[in-house]
Scaffold this motif. Structure first.
Motif, PDB file in Angstrom:
ATOM      1  N   THR A  28       0.625  -1.376   0.068  1.00  0.00           N
ATOM      2  CA  THR A  28       0.023  -0.073   0.000  1.00  0.00           C
ATOM      3  C   THR A  28       0.817   1.305   0.084  1.00  0.00           C
ATOM      4  OG1 THR A  28      -0.140  -0.137   2.446  1.00  0.00           O
ATOM      5  CG2 THR A  28      -2.133  -0.916   1.013  1.00  0.00           C
ATOM      6  N   ILE A  29       0.432   2.093  -0.975  1.00  0.00           N
ATOM      7  CA  ILE A  29       1.086   3.560  -0.843  1.00  0.00           C
ATOM      8  C   ILE A  29       0.189   4.548  -0.539  1.00  0.00           C
ATOM      9  CG2 ILE A  29       2.221   5.246  -2.698  1.00  0.00           C
ATOM     10  CD1 ILE A  29       2.413   1.953  -3.973  1.00  0.00           C
ATOM     11  N   GLY A  30       0.547   5.368   0.363  1.00  0.00           N
ATOM     12  CA  GLY A  30      -0.406   6.765   0.681  1.00  0.00           C
ATOM     13  C   GLY A  30       0.192   7.947   0.354  1.00  0.00           C
ATOM     14  N   LEU A  31      -0.681   8.862  -0.053  1.00  0.00           N
ATOM     15  CA  LEU A  31      -0.181  10.124  -0.352  1.00  0.00           C
ATOM     16  C   LEU A  31      -1.265  11.387   0.306  1.00  0.00           C
ATOM     17  CD1 LEU A  31       0.186   8.993  -3.471  1.00  0.00           C
ATOM     18  CD2 LEU A  31       1.472  10.835  -3.357  1.00  0.00           C
ATOM     19  N   GLY A  32      -0.784  12.315   1.011  1.00  0.00           N
ATOM     20  CA  GLY A  32      -1.498  13.260   1.700  1.00  0.00           C
ATOM     21  C   GLY A  32      -0.913  14.678   1.535  1.00  0.00           C
ATOM     22  N   ASP A  33      -1.317  15.535   2.326  1.00  0.00           N
ATOM     23  CA  ASP A  33      -0.761  17.019   2.536  1.00  0.00           C
ATOM     24  C   ASP A  33      -1.106  17.399   4.141  1.00  0.00           C
ATOM     25  OD1 ASP A  33      -3.485  17.793   1.874  1.00  0.00           O
ATOM     26  OD2 ASP A  33      -2.896  19.495   1.458  1.00  0.00           O
ATOM     27  N   SER A  34      -2.119  17.172   4.631  1.00  0.00           N
ATOM     28  CA  SER A  34      -2.379  17.450   5.961  1.00  0.00           C
ATOM     29  C   SER A  34      -2.404  16.793   6.848  1.00  0.00           C
ATOM     30  CB  SER A  34      -3.865  18.103   5.835  1.00  0.00           C
ATOM     31  OG  SER A  34      -4.143  19.510   4.679  1.00  0.00           O
ATOM     32  N   ALA A  35      -3.073  17.429   8.218  1.00  0.00           N
ATOM     33  CA  ALA A  35      -3.068  16.760   9.589  1.00  0.00           C
ATOM     34  C   ALA A  35      -3.924  15.504   9.375  1.00  0.00           C
ATOM     35  CB  ALA A  35      -3.524  17.685  10.536  1.00  0.00           C
ATOM     36  N   ASN A  36      -4.877  15.577   8.861  1.00  0.00           N
ATOM     37  CA  ASN A  36      -6.139  14.652   8.729  1.00  0.00           C
ATOM     38  C   ASN A  36      -5.558  13.391   7.863  1.00  0.00           C
ATOM     39  OD1 ASN A  36      -6.325  15.996   6.295  1.00  0.00           O
ATOM     40  ND2 ASN A  36      -8.659  15.703   6.199  1.00  0.00           N
ATOM     41  N   ASP A  37      -4.281  13.594   7.153  1.00  0.00           N
ATOM     42  CA  ASP A  37      -4.095  12.382   6.114  1.00  0.00           C
ATOM     43  C   ASP A  37      -2.819  11.671   6.953  1.00  0.00           C
ATOM     44  OD1 ASP A  37      -5.265  13.239   3.854  1.00  0.00           O
ATOM     45  OD2 ASP A  37      -3.923  14.916   3.731  1.00  0.00           O
ATOM     46  N   ILE A  38      -2.276  12.254   8.191  1.00  0.00           N
ATOM     47  CA  ILE A  38      -1.313  11.422   8.997  1.00  0.00           C
ATOM     48  C   ILE A  38      -1.671   9.986   9.261  1.00  0.00           C
ATOM     49  CG2 ILE A  38       0.097  11.506  11.063  1.00  0.00           C
ATOM     50  CD1 ILE A  38       0.658  13.611   8.674  1.00  0.00           C
ATOM     51  N   PRO A  39      -2.722   9.708  10.051  1.00  0.00           N
ATOM     52  CA  PRO A  39      -3.301   8.299  10.160  1.00  0.00           C
ATOM     53  C   PRO A  39      -3.425   7.568   8.853  1.00  0.00           C
ATOM     54  CG  PRO A  39      -5.079   9.957  11.236  1.00  0.00           C
ATOM     55  CD  PRO A  39      -4.067  10.724  10.118  1.00  0.00           C
ATOM     56  N   ARG A  61       4.126   2.773   2.431  1.00  0.00           N
ATOM     57  CA  ARG A  61       5.008   3.610   2.028  1.00  0.00           C
ATOM     58  C   ARG A  61       4.005   4.933   2.194  1.00  0.00           C
ATOM     59  NH1 ARG A  61       7.457   3.294  -3.008  1.00  0.00           N
ATOM     60  NH2 ARG A  61       6.325   1.546  -3.852  1.00  0.00           N
ATOM     61  N   GLY A  62       4.377   5.887   3.028  1.00  0.00           N
ATOM     62  CA  GLY A  62       3.290   7.050   3.244  1.00  0.00           C
ATOM     63  C   GLY A  62       4.219   8.163   2.949  1.00  0.00           C
ATOM     64  N   TYR A  63       3.761   9.167   1.828  1.00  0.00           N
ATOM     65  CA  TYR A  63       4.208  10.359   1.465  1.00  0.00           C
ATOM     66  C   TYR A  63       3.525  11.604   1.539  1.00  0.00           C
ATOM     67  CZ  TYR A  63       6.822   6.763  -1.508  1.00  0.00           C
ATOM     68  OH  TYR A  63       7.640   5.768  -1.845  1.00  0.00           O
ATOM     69  N   LEU A  64       4.200  12.385   2.218  1.00  0.00           N
ATOM     70  CA  LEU A  64       3.515  13.905   2.416  1.00  0.00           C
ATOM     71  C   LEU A  64       3.819  14.792   1.574  1.00  0.00           C
ATOM     72  CD1 LEU A  64       1.714  15.267   4.772  1.00  0.00           C
ATOM     73  CD2 LEU A  64       4.025  15.706   5.673  1.00  0.00           C
ATOM     74  N   VAL A  65       3.127  15.605   0.720  1.00  0.00           N
ATOM     75  CA  VAL A  65       3.568  16.424  -0.396  1.00  0.00           C
ATOM     76  C   VAL A  65       3.269  17.661   0.441  1.00  0.00           C
ATOM     77  CG1 VAL A  65       2.727  15.135  -2.349  1.00  0.00           C
ATOM     78  CG2 VAL A  65       1.204  16.637  -1.062  1.00  0.00           C
ATOM     79  N   GLN A  66       3.830  18.856  -0.223  1.00  0.00           N
ATOM     80  CA  GLN A  66       4.139  20.257   0.465  1.00  0.00           C
ATOM     81  C   GLN A  66       2.716  20.698   0.116  1.00  0.00           C
ATOM     82  OE1 GLN A  66       7.461  21.574  -1.451  1.00  0.00           O
ATOM     83  NE2 GLN A  66       9.033  21.483   0.185  1.00  0.00           N
ATOM     84  N   LYS A  67       2.407  21.676   1.196  1.00  0.00           N
ATOM     85  CA  LYS A  67       1.468  22.700   1.054  1.00  0.00           C
ATOM     86  C   LYS A  67       2.049  23.896   0.046  1.00  0.00           C
ATOM     87  CE  LYS A  67      -1.415  21.598   5.327  1.00  0.00           C
ATOM     88  NZ  LYS A  67      -2.483  21.648   4.513  1.00  0.00           N
ATOM     89  N   ASP A  87       9.611  16.719  -1.908  1.00  0.00           N
ATOM     90  CA  ASP A  87      10.043  18.197  -1.980  1.00  0.00           C
ATOM     91  C   ASP A  87       9.224  19.123  -3.045  1.00  0.00           C
ATOM     92  OD1 ASP A  87      11.639  20.014  -0.763  1.00  0.00           O
ATOM     93  OD2 ASP A  87      13.507  19.137  -1.639  1.00  0.00           O
ATOM     94  N   LYS A  88       8.043  18.792  -3.215  1.00  0.00           N
ATOM     95  CA  LYS A  88       6.977  19.546  -4.279  1.00  0.00           C
ATOM     96  C   LYS A  88       5.567  19.661  -3.647  1.00  0.00           C
ATOM     97  CE  LYS A  88       9.592  18.476  -8.456  1.00  0.00           C
ATOM     98  NZ  LYS A  88       9.530  17.583  -9.676  1.00  0.00           N
ATOM     99  N   VAL A  89       5.148  20.792  -4.346  1.00  0.00           N
ATOM    100  CA  VAL A  89       3.746  21.126  -3.581  1.00  0.00           C
ATOM    101  C   VAL A  89       2.716  20.174  -4.335  1.00  0.00           C
ATOM    102  CG1 VAL A  89       2.051  22.980  -3.695  1.00  0.00           C
ATOM    103  CG2 VAL A  89       4.284  23.498  -3.074  1.00  0.00           C
ATOM    104  N   GLY A  90       1.741  19.647  -3.497  1.00  0.00           N
ATOM    105  CA  GLY A  90       0.640  18.758  -4.038  1.00  0.00           C
ATOM    106  C   GLY A  90       0.701  18.050  -5.081  1.00  0.00           C
ATOM    107  N   PRO A  91      -0.122  18.272  -6.205  1.00  0.00           N
ATOM    108  CA  PRO A  91      -0.023  17.356  -7.393  1.00  0.00           C
ATOM    109  C   PRO A  91       1.261  17.013  -8.076  1.00  0.00           C
ATOM    110  CG  PRO A  91      -2.007  19.081  -7.586  1.00  0.00           C
ATOM    111  CD  PRO A  91      -1.146  19.482  -6.408  1.00  0.00           C
ATOM    112  N   GLU A  92       2.167  18.341  -7.761  1.00  0.00           N
ATOM    113  CA  GLU A  92       3.706  18.058  -8.444  1.00  0.00           C
ATOM    114  C   GLU A  92       4.363  17.053  -7.605  1.00  0.00           C
ATOM    115  OE1 GLU A  92       4.729  19.886 -10.977  1.00  0.00           O
ATOM    116  OE2 GLU A  92       2.979  21.107 -11.338  1.00  0.00           O
TER     117      GLU A  92
END
Ligand SMILES: [Mg+2]
Length: 276
Positions: free
Chosen positions: A218-229, A236-242, A259-264
């Protein structure tokens, strides 16, 4: 091995400002061709997500209202999704979906918000309090988008009001006593069942994928506090930039910061998955 991508929408798959999907659009058919399902996992409602599913030709299950429910298209898995497939949460049939509800109903959430704000004397407004015109003004959404966002099943978003200081803390404490949480999704706070979050829903849906395919990565992508869970329960969890190039704060150790914002950033992760 089967791979599954669980992704947040706003500010992750979709542009933070205008909700556009043009950046990720070209790469989605490639993932589809490789048999890698992209599963939406967002605070957006069912009808909002159906809009994007149709636009992006996505026929996979999806997780609505911040982990409140899992919608599984009929026939998607080879086994039947009914109460016997999951005894912990209510399962029912809605149109072409089996729906596993992890959260509370909208009417319950609304009634507890009403009680709490009266007790604290705080002015807060959610979708259920505002006219379509006001919703459009506050969110900047056009009529179609605003209408879809207003069609709520399990949670309420606080669009207007003072969300700093002691009264808001007291308001949140009262909601907590009623089994509700109030989390920030970036622009707005959302009130929903405290026992459900994106992580629990992703875990449950992952178990169904495992039942179908055996081992699943499983691979996860998010940008905010509600994505941390969400990011915490995937392999593999990936946090994109705001916007502005900052990451949401997290103490979760196993999350990779992109190291890139959102969809990028989303595109970079997708490309790395496609090339493996
Ligand atoms: Mg987001």
């Amino acid at each position: 091995m089967e791979r599954v991508i669980f992704t947040d929408l706003d500010g992750t798959l979709l542009d933070f400002q205008d909700y556009s999907y043009s950046t990720v659009h070209p790469v989605l058919p490639k993932l589809e061709a490789l048999g890698i399902p992209v599963v939406f996992c967002s605070s957006k409602t069912r009808v909002e997500q159906e809009f994007y599913r149709q636009a992006l030709n996505n026929q996979n299950p999806f997780i609505t209202e911040n982990g409140s429910a899992i919608f599984i298209p009929n026939g998607y898995f080879s086994f039947i999704i009914d109460q016997s497939a999951n005894s912990e949460y209510p399962v029912d049939q809605q149109e072409n979906y089996s729906v596993i509800r992890l959260g509370e109903t909208y009417s319950y959430v609304r009634s507890k918000i009403q009680t709490a704000r009266e007790q604290v004397s705080i002015d807060l407004w959610g979708y259920g309090d505002l006219s379509l015109k006001e919703i459009k003004e506050i969110t900047g959404l056009d009529s179609g988008f605003a209408q879809r966002a207003s069609s709520r099943d399990y949670s309420e978003t606080l669009l207007k009001g003072n969300k700093i200081g002691q009264p808001f803390k007291d308001f949140k404490a009262l909601l907590a006593e009623s089994g509700l949480s109030c989390v920030s999704g970036g622009k707005f706070h959302t009130v929903m069942g405290a026992k459900s979050d994106k992580g629990k829903a992703v875990k449950l849906l992952t178990a169904l994928y495992q039942r179908e395919f055996g081992t699943v990565e499983t691979i996860g992508l998010g940008d905010s506090a509600n994505d941390i869970p969400l990011l915490a329960v995937v392999d593999r969890g990936y946090l994109v930039q705001k916007p502005g190039g900052k990451w949401s704060e997290t103490t979760e150790p196993n999350i990779t910061k992109i190291d890139k914002v959102g969809p990028e950033g989303w595109i970079d992760v997708a490309k790395s998955i496609i090339s493996v």
